[in-house]
Design an enzyme around this catalytic site. Structure first.
Site, mmCIF file in Angstrom:
data_model
loop_
_atom_site.group_PDB
_atom_site.id
_atom_site.type_symbol
_atom_site.label_atom_id
_atom_site.label_comp_id
_atom_site.label_asym_id
_atom_site.label_seq_id
_atom_site.Cartn_x
_atom_site.Cartn_y
_atom_site.Cartn_z
ATOM 1 C CG ASP A 98 -3.198 -13.243 -1.385
ATOM 2 O OD1 ASP A 98 -4.064 -12.302 -0.941
ATOM 3 O OD2 ASP A 98 -2.740 -13.312 -2.651
ATOM 4 C CD GLU A 120 -7.571 -13.276 -6.205
ATOM 5 O OE1 GLU A 120 -8.431 -12.314 -6.681
ATOM 6 O OE2 GLU A 120 -6.476 -12.860 -5.654
ATOM 7 C CD GLU A 134 0.232 -10.655 1.223
ATOM 8 O OE1 GLU A 134 1.435 -10.727 0.893
ATOM 9 O OE2 GLU A 134 -0.171 -9.680 1.511
ATOM 10 C CG HIS A 210 -1.415 -2.336 0.197
ATOM 11 N ND1 HIS A 210 -1.318 -3.450 0.662
ATOM 12 C CD2 HIS A 210 -2.078 -2.415 -1.091
ATOM 13 C CE1 HIS A 210 -1.764 -4.312 -0.073
ATOM 14 N NE2 HIS A 210 -2.207 -3.824 -1.216
ATOM 15 N NE ARG A 212 1.202 -7.238 6.867
ATOM 16 C CZ ARG A 212 1.083 -6.846 7.993
ATOM 17 N NH1 ARG A 212 2.247 -6.891 8.941
ATOM 18 N NH2 ARG A 212 -0.016 -6.345 8.694
ATOM 19 C CG HIS A 243 -3.552 0.573 2.971
ATOM 20 N ND1 HIS A 243 -3.511 0.093 4.422
ATOM 21 C CD2 HIS A 243 -3.792 -0.481 2.428
ATOM 22 C CE1 HIS A 243 -3.653 -1.033 4.903
ATOM 23 N NE2 HIS A 243 -4.291 -1.457 3.494
HETATM 24 C C1 UD1 Z 1 -3.881 -6.671 4.183
HETATM 25 C C2 UD1 Z 1 -3.311 -8.130 3.613
HETATM 26 C C3 UD1 Z 1 -2.897 -7.964 2.154
HETATM 27 C C4 UD1 Z 1 -3.805 -7.291 1.420
HETATM 28 C C5 UD1 Z 1 -4.069 -5.813 2.095
HETATM 29 C C6 UD1 Z 1 -5.242 -5.193 1.162
HETATM 30 C C7 UD1 Z 1 -2.607 -9.636 5.308
HETATM 31 C C8 UD1 Z 1 -1.307 -10.262 6.118
HETATM 32 N N1 UD1 Z 1 -2.398 -8.533 4.402
HETATM 33 O O1 UD1 Z 1 -2.500 -5.973 4.208
HETATM 34 O O2 UD1 Z 1 -2.558 -9.229 1.697
HETATM 35 O O3 UD1 Z 1 -3.370 -6.938 0.143
HETATM 36 O O4 UD1 Z 1 -4.777 -6.129 3.442
HETATM 37 O O5 UD1 Z 1 -5.339 -3.814 1.630
HETATM 38 O O6 UD1 Z 1 -3.577 -10.296 5.547
HETATM 39 N N2 UD1 Z 1 -6.075 -0.227 9.047
HETATM 40 C C9 UD1 Z 1 -6.868 0.551 9.673
HETATM 41 N N3 UD1 Z 1 -8.248 0.654 9.045
HETATM 42 C C10 UD1 Z 1 -8.610 -0.374 7.994
HETATM 43 C C11 UD1 Z 1 -7.708 -0.931 7.511
HETATM 44 C C12 UD1 Z 1 -6.298 -0.978 7.924
HETATM 45 O O7 UD1 Z 1 -6.594 1.570 10.361
HETATM 46 O O8 UD1 Z 1 -9.641 -0.138 7.605
HETATM 47 C C13 UD1 Z 1 -4.606 -0.149 9.618
HETATM 48 C C14 UD1 Z 1 -4.312 -0.796 11.106
HETATM 49 O O9 UD1 Z 1 -3.406 -0.126 11.812
HETATM 50 C C15 UD1 Z 1 -3.834 -2.097 10.631
HETATM 51 C C16 UD1 Z 1 -3.006 -1.729 9.425
HETATM 52 O O10 UD1 Z 1 -3.704 -0.863 8.757
HETATM 53 O O11 UD1 Z 1 -3.235 -2.689 11.729
HETATM 54 C C17 UD1 Z 1 -2.656 -2.695 8.474
HETATM 55 O O12 UD1 Z 1 -3.532 -3.678 8.327
HETATM 56 P P1 UD1 Z 1 -3.194 -5.268 7.941
HETATM 57 O O13 UD1 Z 1 -4.519 -6.013 7.568
HETATM 58 O O14 UD1 Z 1 -2.422 -5.958 8.858
HETATM 59 O O15 UD1 Z 1 -2.297 -5.202 6.735
HETATM 60 P P2 UD1 Z 1 -2.601 -4.565 5.073
HETATM 61 O O16 UD1 Z 1 -1.263 -3.993 4.861
HETATM 62 O O17 UD1 Z 1 -3.701 -3.750 5.148
HETATM 63 N N1 UDP Z 2 -9.464 0.054 -3.712
HETATM 64 C C1 UDP Z 2 -10.546 1.067 -3.356
HETATM 65 N N2 UDP Z 2 -10.277 2.320 -2.633
HETATM 66 C C2 UDP Z 2 -8.881 2.681 -2.419
HETATM 67 C C3 UDP Z 2 -7.886 1.765 -3.099
HETATM 68 C C4 UDP Z 2 -8.076 0.442 -3.322
HETATM 69 O O1 UDP Z 2 -11.553 0.803 -3.266
HETATM 70 O O2 UDP Z 2 -8.729 3.879 -2.048
HETATM 71 C C5 UDP Z 2 -10.073 -1.145 -4.416
HETATM 72 C C6 UDP Z 2 -9.298 -1.188 -5.579
HETATM 73 O O3 UDP Z 2 -10.175 -1.097 -6.629
HETATM 74 C C7 UDP Z 2 -9.430 -2.890 -5.737
HETATM 75 C C8 UDP Z 2 -8.994 -3.101 -4.164
HETATM 76 O O4 UDP Z 2 -9.148 -2.057 -3.513
HETATM 77 O O5 UDP Z 2 -10.507 -3.508 -6.101
HETATM 78 C C9 UDP Z 2 -7.679 -3.314 -4.039
HETATM 79 O O6 UDP Z 2 -7.219 -3.652 -2.546
HETATM 80 P P1 UDP Z 2 -5.956 -3.432 -2.125
HETATM 81 O O7 UDP Z 2 -5.024 -2.710 -2.909
HETATM 82 O O8 UDP Z 2 -6.055 -2.934 -0.558
HETATM 83 O O9 UDP Z 2 -5.430 -4.828 -1.870
HETATM 84 P P2 UDP Z 2 -4.921 -6.043 -2.878
HETATM 85 O O10 UDP Z 2 -5.745 -6.085 -3.960
HETATM 86 O O11 UDP Z 2 -3.357 -5.566 -3.253
HETATM 87 O O12 UDP Z 2 -4.847 -7.132 -1.942
#
Ligand code: UD1
Ligand code: UDP
Length: 383
Positions: A98, A120, A134, A210, A212, A243
Site C-alpha cells: 500500500d 498482500e 495507505e 513512523h 504519516r 526511522h
Molecule cells: C513509507 C510508506 C509507508 C511505509 C513506510 C515504511 C508511502 C506514502 N509511505 O513511509 O506506507 O509504511 O514507508 O517505512 O509510501 N528516508 C531516508 N532514507 C531511507 C528512507 C527514508 O532518508 O532509506 C527519509 C527521506 O527523507 C524521506 C523520508 O524518510 O523523504 C520519508 O520517506 P517516505 O518513503 O516518503 O515515507 P515513509 O514514512 O518512510
Molecule cells: N524493520 C527493520 N529494521 C528496523 C525497523 C523495521 O528491518 O529498524 C523491519 C521490520 O522487521 C518489518 C519491516 O521492517 O519487517 C516493517 O517496516 P516499516 O515498519 O518501516 O513499515 P510498515 O510495515 O509499517 O509498512
C-alpha cells in the site's frame, strides 16, 4: 506460452522485506523470467534489505528525496516506470501492499495495459485517512489488479465485499516466509549496545514509529508516553531503531535523548531486527510488518494507532490497540510490565498471517493463471 516474464516492483523497506523472498522464488522457477525493478522510494533502508537477501535489481529508479511529498514520490515513480515497462515489456507486474510505490507501479502497468498482481491484497480499515495514504493506495491497486494474493481469509472476505472474487488467492503473508530464514539461536548483533543487554534479566521494549497520520500531536503523545514508561520502569531497556524520516528523527530525539535506559539507534538490518524481536519482552509500534512478525515470535504488541487493518492477532489476543493518547499508552504498558498474568495471556505464539509457504503459492498461482501449471495452489490454512 512456455515462459512468462514477471516483473516485481517495490521501493520501501517493508515492501523489500516481503517481496525479496518472492523475487528469489520466481527466479528459481524455470517457467518464469524474473525481473526486479526498485523505485528506491527508500534508499538506505531499501539497500540494507537488498544486501541481506543478495538481490540485484535489474532497474533502479533512485527517486528518493529528503522530506519527499506524496505527489513527488508518485509522479517520479510513474514517469520512471514508463521507460522501464516500455523496454522490458513484462507479461505481469507484481506490486506489494500500500505504499506510493505500490500505487504508482500498478498505475504505470495499467497505462501500459500490463496485468497487475497485488501481493498482500485485501487489507482494509475502511477509514480513508487512516492509515494515510495507505488505505486509498491499496483500494486503488485492488481496483487495477487482475490477481490478488490475500494473506488471510479476512482479507479475501474484504475483497469479496467489493465484488472482487476473480483471480483471488489465499496465500499467507510472505513476511512469515522471510522471518523463517532470519531468526537464529546464537545471533551476534553488530551494535555493541544490543550485544551487551542481558535479555533474560532486563525487560527489553522494542519500539518503532513512523506513520504519516501520527506526525504532529499523536507522535508527541507517543514519544512522551515512551519517555515516561522508561523513566518509571528502571527494569526496562527501551530499544528504538529510529526511522530515517527527518520528521520522526527530530521528534524521537527531542523526547527521548539522555534517558539512561533508552537506546535510540539507527535502523537495523532485517536480520538484526528479527533477532532483537525474538529476544525482547514487549513490542510497541505503529508498523504494519511488526504486527505480523511479533505474534509469530510470541511477543505481545501494543499498536500505537487508533485502528488496524490486521485484526487477526488482536482476535488471537497477542496484539492490543493502544491508540495515540498518552494516558492509554502508559496504562497498557504498565499492565504488561507490572502484571505477569496480563503479560502471560498475551505472550503466546500465533501465526494467523502465514505458514512460510506464501511465495510458493504465489508463484504457483501465476503459473496456473498463465496455463503453465495444471491446478491452482492449495489455499493457506486449507480454507
Ligand atoms: C513509507 C510508506 C509507508 C511505509 C513506510 C515504511 C508511502 C506514502 N509511505 O513511509 O506506507 O509504511 O514507508 O517505512 O509510501 N528516508 C531516508 N532514507 C531511507 C528512507 C527514508 O532518508 O532509506 C527519509 C527521506 O527523507 C524521506 C523520508 O524518510 O523523504 C520519508 O520517506 P517516505 O518513503 O516518503 O515515507 P515513509 O514514512 O518512510
Ligand atoms: N524493520 C527493520 N529494521 C528496523 C525497523 C523495521 O528491518 O529498524 C523491519 C521490520 O522487521 C518489518 C519491516 O521492517 O519487517 C516493517 O517496516 P516499516 O515498519 O518501516 O513499515 P510498515 O510495515 O509499517 O509498512
Amino acid at each position: 506460452m512456455s515462459r512468462v516474464k514477471v516483473m516485481t516492483i517495490f521501493g520501501t523497506r517493508p515492501e523489500a522485506i516481503k517481496m525479496a523472498p518472492l523475487a528469489l522464488e520466481l527466479a528459481r522457477r524455470p517457467e518464469i523470467e524474473a525481473l526486479c525493478c526498485v523505485t528506491a522510494q527508500h534508499r538506505e533502508m531499501l539497500d540494507s534489505v537488498l544486501d541481506i537477501f543478495r538481490l540485484r535489481p535489474d532497474y533502479d529508479l533512485n527517486i528518493m528525496q529528503p522530506r519527499q511529498t506524496l505527489s513527488s514520490i508518485t509522479s517520479r515513480c510513474l514517469v520512471g516506470m514508463d521507460d522501464v515497462l516500455e523496454q522490458a515489456k513484462p507479461d505481469l507486474v507484481l506490486v506489494h501492499g500500500d505504499t506510493s510505490t505500490t500505487f504508482a507501479g500498478a498505475l504505470a502497468a495499467f497505462y501500459h495495459q500490463i496485468p497487475v498482481g497485488h501481493v498482500e491484497a485485501g487489507l482494509r480499515t475502511y477509514d480513508k485517512y487512516s492509515p494515510f495514504p495507505e488505505e486509498m493506495n491499496r483500494k486503488m491497486v485492488g481496483a487495477i489488479a487482475d490477481l490478488h494474493f490475500c494473506p488471510t481469509p479476512t482479507n479475501r472476505d474484504n475483497l469479496a465485499r467489493e465484488n472482487i472474487t476473480k483471480g483471488v488467492f489465499l496465500t499467507g503473508n510472505t513476511v512469515i516466509d522471510a522471518l523463517q530464514t532470519t531468526v537464529v539461536r546464537d545471533f551476534s548483533f553488530s551494535d555493541p549496545i544490543l550485544n551487551q543487554i542481558e535479555y533474560k534479566n532486563r525487560k527489553v521494549i522494542l519500539v518503532t514509529c513512523h506513520r504519516r497520520e501520527n506526525y504532529g500531536q499523536p507522535m508527541e503523545h507517543i514519544m512522551s508516553a515512551l519517555a515516561h514508561i522508561a523513566q518509571t520502569h528502571p527494569e526496562t531497556e527501551l530499544v528504538y531503531p529510529v526511522h530515517l524520516s527527518p520528521v520522526v528523527q527530530e521528534c524521537a530525539h527531542r523526547h527521548l535523548d539522555n534517558i539512561e535506559n533508552v537506546h535510540l539507534i539507527p535502523p537495523l538490518n532485517v536480520e538484526e531486527m528479527h533477532n532483537l524481536m525474538a529476544r525482547c519482552y514487549l513490542v510497541m509500534t505503529d508498523s504494519g510488518g511488526l504486527q505480523e512478525e511479533a505474534p509469530a515470535l510470541g511477543k505481545p504488541v501494543l499498536v500505537l494507532r487508533r485502528e488496524t487493518e490486521r485484526p487477526e492477532a488482536v482476535a488471537a489476543g497477542t496484539v492490543k490497540l493502544a491508540g495515540v493518547e498518552y494516558r492509554e499508552i502508559v496504562a497498557l504498558a504498565n499492565q504488561l510490565l507490572d502484571n505477569s498474568a496480563t503479560y502471560e495471556t498475551m505472550a503466546h505464539a500465533v501465526n494467523p498471517y502465514g505458514d512460510g509457504q506464501a511465495c510458493r503459492r504465489i508463484a504457483d498461482a501465476i503459473l496456473w493463471h498463465f496455463g503453465l501449471r495444471p491446478q491452482p495452489p492449495d489455499p493457506f490454512g486449507g480454507q
